[in-house]
Design a protein around this motif. Structure first.
Motif, mmCIF file in Angstrom:
data_model
loop_
_atom_site.group_PDB
_atom_site.id
_atom_site.type_symbol
_atom_site.label_atom_id
_atom_site.label_comp_id
_atom_site.label_asym_id
_atom_site.label_seq_id
_atom_site.Cartn_x
_atom_site.Cartn_y
_atom_site.Cartn_z
ATOM 1 N N THR A 37 -11.088 -0.794 -26.499
ATOM 2 C CA THR A 37 -10.134 -0.929 -25.551
ATOM 3 C C THR A 37 -8.958 0.580 -24.986
ATOM 4 N N SER A 65 -4.795 -3.145 -19.642
ATOM 5 C CA SER A 65 -5.885 -2.475 -20.210
ATOM 6 C C SER A 65 -6.379 -2.494 -18.894
ATOM 7 N N GLU A 68 -13.508 -0.279 -21.438
ATOM 8 C CA GLU A 68 -13.627 -0.123 -22.221
ATOM 9 C C GLU A 68 -14.706 0.854 -22.788
#
Length: 160
Positions: A37, A65, A68
């Protein structure tokens, strides 16, 4: 020049074999996760951000986040790009005659384009494995490495 094409065809075969072995190993081993991530600042700026300096794999407070990046497929991508480049060399620019004409002129622009993509992928893999998790840093590492490889072509073309 025929030996050069033959050697490139052999290099294509080896890279293709490596790619097949890599993918086969991935599906036989079936790892739980090969992606990492990446994070971005809430403000997406570089100022006041020292999370990257800590080389920590865990997200720091204040980071969200964003995406990824799959290290396996990135590794497979640079192997595939290298195999495709050697196929282009072995077939003399896919039958256009571009490769041998460039070699006779003392430069090979396709090589530097391939280096730009494959070296950039490798630099990103190394950056992620060393703990860099900020998306903007990863993008800059990719672009800077690509630009550096293109400078190799500029130097080669100016000397040739």
């Amino acid at each position: 020049m025929d030996s050069l094409l033959t050697l490139n065809f052999g290099a294509f075969g080896l890279h293709l074999l490596l790619l097949v072995a890599l993918i086969a190993y991935y599906y036989i081993k079936t790892p739980k996760k090969t992606s990492v991530t990446l994070f971005k600042n809430k403000t997406s700026s570089f100022e006041g951000d020292d999370a990257c300096d800590k080389c920590n794999c865990w997200p720091e407070k204040g980071l969200t986040s964003d995406m990824e990046i799959d290290l396996f497929w990135l590794t497979a991508a640079f192997t595939a790009v290298t195999a495709l480049a050697h196929l282009a060399y072995a077939t003399d620019g896919f039958g256009t005659g571009f490769y041998l004409k460039s070699i006779k002129n003392g430069s090979n622009p396709l090589r530097w384009l391939e280096y730009g993509v494959s070296a950039s992928c490798m630099a990103v893999i190394l950056a992620v494995l060393s703990g860099i998790r900020l998306r903007n840093y990863i993008i800059i590492i990719f672009l800077a490495t690509f630009a550096q490889m293109l400078q190799g072509y500029n130097i080669e073309a100016s000397v040739a």
